[in-house]
Design a protein around this motif. Structure first.
Motif, PDB file in Angstrom:
ATOM      1  N   TRP A  89       0.866  -1.181   0.000  1.00 23.57           N
ATOM      2  CA  TRP A  89       0.000   0.000   0.000  1.00 23.57           C
ATOM      3  C   TRP A  89       0.907   1.237   0.000  1.00 23.57           C
ATOM      4  N   TYR A 163      -2.725   3.809  -0.414  1.00 22.89           N
ATOM      5  CA  TYR A 163      -3.689   3.178  -1.305  1.00 22.89           C
ATOM      6  C   TYR A 163      -3.015   2.021  -2.029  1.00 22.89           C
ATOM      7  N   PRO A 164      -3.785   1.047  -2.525  1.00 26.99           N
ATOM      8  CA  PRO A 164      -3.178   0.031  -3.378  1.00 26.99           C
ATOM      9  C   PRO A 164      -2.553   0.690  -4.611  1.00 26.99           C
ATOM     10  N   PRO A 190      -7.448  -5.716  -2.822  1.00 21.66           N
ATOM     11  CA  PRO A 190      -6.034  -5.505  -2.481  1.00 21.66           C
ATOM     12  C   PRO A 190      -5.316  -6.823  -2.244  1.00 21.66           C
ATOM     13  N   PRO A 194      -2.635  -4.034   4.912  1.00 24.51           N
ATOM     14  CA  PRO A 194      -1.605  -3.002   4.916  1.00 24.51           C
ATOM     15  C   PRO A 194      -0.647  -3.064   6.102  1.00 24.51           C
TER      16      PRO A 194
END
Length: 209
Positions: A89, A163-164, A190, A194
């Motif tokens: 991430w 974020y991805p 995803p 994370p």
């Protein structure tokens, strides 16, 4: 990521007052070597129905990890950046949270709280939305479409956003068309949690949703 998408992200961050993540060289070197938490935190899950113009996400719950990152050193935000980057991430900014309701229609988002405390509203206005208090060390994962805003925060409130990879991180403050809603529901799953990677709680909880 294409140059066009990089420019779009940079413009969105600048317009919203969001600063790019200030990753130090030492923090970057630590990405590969930092160990995952010895006892991964199991997140609280929150689910929200659609709320007026805010779609929320009927398939994937919000994940709230309490005291997930032990804070230390003079740059605690770097600890979140290291964890997020290590687990796929990429961190994008350090700042706060907007004080108006909004959502991301084209990406999932993780927020790491590196300083201070705040009262947030997730899921849009009441009665569907819910007030959530967060403090330094907490982490929240918001599936695409989830409304969120800040009610109040301490002066030292600091958030790391990630974020991805290669997703459009733009925000929306209006409802989605049928086509846009369909696209939101197709946002890629995803690859990992994370905080703890491919075998972390996110993968288990979201795949079971």
């Amino acid at each position: 990521m294409t140059n066009t998408k990089r420019r779009r992200i940079s413009a969105a961050l600048a317009a919203g007052g969001l600063l790019p993540a200030a990753l130090s060289e030492a923090a970057g070197d630590a990405f590969a070597g930092s160990a995952a938490p010895a006892h991964p935190v199991q997140p609280q899950t929150l689910s929200f129905d659609p709320n007026g113009w805010i779609p929320n996400n009927q398939r994937l719950p919000v994940l709230v990890y309490r005291s997930a990152v032990p804070l230390s050193g003079g740059d605690p935000a770097a600890l979140f950046e290291q964890a997020f980057a290590r687990n796929g991430w990429p961190p994008q900014w350090r700042n706060g949270i907007y004080d108006f309701h909004h959502f991301h229609p084209a990406t999932h988002e993780v927020l790491g709280f590196a300083g201070g405390s705040a009262r947030l509203v997730l899921g849009g206005p009441a009665p569907i939305g819910r007030e959530v208090r967060v403090k330094a060390g907490d982490v929240v994962v918001l599936p695409a479409g989830t409304g969120h805003c800040k009610l109040e925060a301490s002066a030292d409130f600091l958030v790391v956003g990630a974020y991805p990879p290669d997703e459009d991180i733009g925000i929306s403050r209006v409802g989605l068309s049928a086509a846009q809603l369909h696209a939101m529901q197709q946002v890629l799953f995803p690859a990992s949690d994370p905080l703890t990677g491919r075998d972390g709680p996110l993968a288990k909880l979201w795949r079971a949703a």
